[in-house]
Design a protein around this motif. Sequence first.
Motif, PDB file in Angstrom:
ATOM      1  N   ASP A 181     -42.572  49.361 -51.688  1.00 47.54           N
ATOM      2  CA  ASP A 181     -41.254  49.867 -52.086  1.00 47.54           C
ATOM      3  C   ASP A 181     -40.470  50.319 -50.855  1.00 47.54           C
ATOM      4  O   ASP A 181     -41.040  50.631 -49.802  1.00 47.54           O
ATOM      5  CB  ASP A 181     -41.392  51.052 -53.037  1.00 47.54           C
ATOM      6  N   VAL A 182     -39.154  50.379 -50.995  1.00 49.11           N
ATOM      7  CA  VAL A 182     -38.297  50.937 -49.949  1.00 49.11           C
ATOM      8  C   VAL A 182     -38.079  52.411 -50.246  1.00 49.11           C
ATOM      9  O   VAL A 182     -37.779  52.793 -51.382  1.00 49.11           O
ATOM     10  CB  VAL A 182     -36.945  50.202 -49.890  1.00 49.11           C
ATOM     11  N   ILE A 183     -38.256  53.253 -49.231  1.00 45.54           N
ATOM     12  CA  ILE A 183     -38.064  54.690 -49.404  1.00 45.54           C
ATOM     13  C   ILE A 183     -37.147  55.224 -48.307  1.00 45.54           C
ATOM     14  O   ILE A 183     -36.949  54.596 -47.265  1.00 45.54           O
ATOM     15  CB  ILE A 183     -39.400  55.463 -49.390  1.00 45.54           C
ATOM     16  N   ASP A 184     -36.579  56.405 -48.558  1.00 45.99           N
ATOM     17  CA  ASP A 184     -35.764  57.097 -47.563  1.00 45.99           C
ATOM     18  C   ASP A 184     -36.653  57.979 -46.694  1.00 45.99           C
ATOM     19  O   ASP A 184     -37.639  58.559 -47.180  1.00 45.99           O
ATOM     20  CB  ASP A 184     -34.713  57.977 -48.243  1.00 45.99           C
ATOM     21  N   VAL A 232     -42.533  51.031 -47.324  1.00 41.52           N
ATOM     22  CA  VAL A 232     -43.707  51.874 -47.159  1.00 41.52           C
ATOM     23  C   VAL A 232     -44.990  51.088 -47.439  1.00 41.52           C
ATOM     24  O   VAL A 232     -45.017  50.176 -48.261  1.00 41.52           O
ATOM     25  CB  VAL A 232     -43.601  53.107 -48.083  1.00 41.52           C
ATOM     26  N   ALA A 233     -46.056  51.445 -46.734  1.00 40.82           N
ATOM     27  CA  ALA A 233     -47.324  50.720 -46.856  1.00 40.82           C
ATOM     28  C   ALA A 233     -48.265  51.337 -47.886  1.00 40.82           C
ATOM     29  O   ALA A 233     -49.250  50.698 -48.281  1.00 40.82           O
ATOM     30  CB  ALA A 233     -48.020  50.670 -45.495  1.00 40.82           C
ATOM     31  N   TYR A 234     -47.979  52.574 -48.321  1.00 40.74           N
ATOM     32  CA  TYR A 234     -48.901  53.278 -49.219  1.00 40.74           C
ATOM     33  C   TYR A 234     -48.177  53.810 -50.444  1.00 40.74           C
ATOM     34  O   TYR A 234     -46.941  53.951 -50.457  1.00 40.74           O
ATOM     35  CB  TYR A 234     -49.541  54.469 -48.494  1.00 40.74           C
ATOM     36  N   ASP A 235     -48.971  54.151 -51.470  1.00 37.77           N
ATOM     37  CA  ASP A 235     -48.430  54.812 -52.648  1.00 37.77           C
ATOM     38  C   ASP A 235     -48.117  56.272 -52.322  1.00 37.77           C
ATOM     39  O   ASP A 235     -48.669  56.842 -51.369  1.00 37.77           O
ATOM     40  CB  ASP A 235     -49.444  54.776 -53.797  1.00 37.77           C
ATOM     41  N   ALA A 291     -42.677  49.708 -37.596  1.00 41.10           N
ATOM     42  CA  ALA A 291     -41.360  49.647 -36.968  1.00 41.10           C
ATOM     43  C   ALA A 291     -40.563  48.421 -37.401  1.00 41.10           C
ATOM     44  O   ALA A 291     -39.331  48.483 -37.508  1.00 41.10           O
ATOM     45  CB  ALA A 291     -41.508  49.661 -35.446  1.00 41.10           C
ATOM     46  N   ASP A 292     -41.235  47.324 -37.681  1.00 39.72           N
ATOM     47  CA  ASP A 292     -40.538  46.099 -38.097  1.00 39.72           C
ATOM     48  C   ASP A 292     -39.950  46.219 -39.496  1.00 39.72           C
ATOM     49  O   ASP A 292     -39.084  45.424 -39.876  1.00 39.72           O
ATOM     50  CB  ASP A 292     -41.495  44.895 -38.062  1.00 39.72           C
ATOM     51  N   ASP A 293     -40.436  47.188 -40.269  1.00 34.49           N
ATOM     52  CA  ASP A 293     -39.971  47.383 -41.650  1.00 34.49           C
ATOM     53  C   ASP A 293     -39.112  48.636 -41.786  1.00 34.49           C
ATOM     54  O   ASP A 293     -38.932  49.165 -42.887  1.00 34.49           O
ATOM     55  CB  ASP A 293     -41.164  47.490 -42.606  1.00 34.49           C
TER      56      ASP A 293
END
Length: 366
Positions: A314-317, A331-334, A360-362
């Motif tokens: 998911d995308v997060i702030d 994000v890589a984790y829940d 950093a790439d994401d």
Amino acid sequence: MSDTRERIATARSIVVKIGSSALTDLVDGLDRTRLDRLADAIEERMQAGSDVIVVSSGAIGAGMAPLGLRKRPTDLATKQAAASVGQLALAHAWGTSFARYDRTVGQVLLTAHDIALRAHHANAQRTLDRLRSLHAVAVVNENDTVATNEIRFGDNDRLAALVAHLAGADALLLLSDVDGLYDGDPRGGAATMIPEVNGPADLDGVIAGSGGALGTGGMASKLSAARLAADAGVPVLLAAASAADRALADASVGTVFAARPQRLSARRFWVRHAAETRGSVVLDDGAVQAVAYRRRSLLSAGVVGVHGRFSGGDVIDLVDTGGVTRARGVVAYDADEIAQMVGKSTSELPADLRRPLIHADDLVAV
């Protein structure tokens, strides 16, 4: 002629956004004469060798007169009803107008949800690309008949900026009932037009208002959309629809917004401007400096809080301790996993949790 005007005048691929006030009025609805004049100017640009995508407002305005509505509806159900009538009329009018030049028109209806979801985003991009390759004119509008307040673009100015990047356009033209950007309300008589915006300093002191009776835009939304597109590497011309012939011929009217030197990648643009965020993490000052200014990956040691229910992918702030969003990322984790990682150094974590929270790439600063 400035470099920005030259880029717009010679662009091979452009998006032209046309506001509601340029196509409709409160009494008679859709104005076919004005629409034909706009189609004439667009056809001339296409004959000169440019591909053109049209982002056309006016569906609700076009549906108001047939339904006996004398002012723009404010409730969602009536807006959707007017749009269902108006979208049919609008698509038919564009199709009939371009048929004078043996051009085929394809209607593309989008919601913010379509842009926010990566798979839908890619599907829309493929559709637009294929319509252009088949020499058809794509006429894009927000799908007001199904869009809810929660999943709206807000106005077609923002939609046009997103489409310009989605389609890889070389320039964006925003045509409406205003002839450029002013440092105040020109109806007051004392405002001065700003012919070119090269950066934030050129906007110091500018006061932008909201939309009129037929549309949801206004100068504030046009300014926001122009800055969004320019930030993505797409130069923008803001001009009056009545001057569409000059705007499309040599970009000699209105206000131009210079594009950033390097275009954002499709993925980074999507993260920054299009994706829906599912939650946030709070960063300490050191982590803010690392991700927002040095474009480093986010590690668990710099996180002091977690908000929302989100999953890996998911995308997060990324917000500072004052609640200000400083970056966004995939994000890589829940959320539950990150809650157990807060403040811990990489060496303190199990082996399966030692990847960066956001690579950093994401990640992109906002």
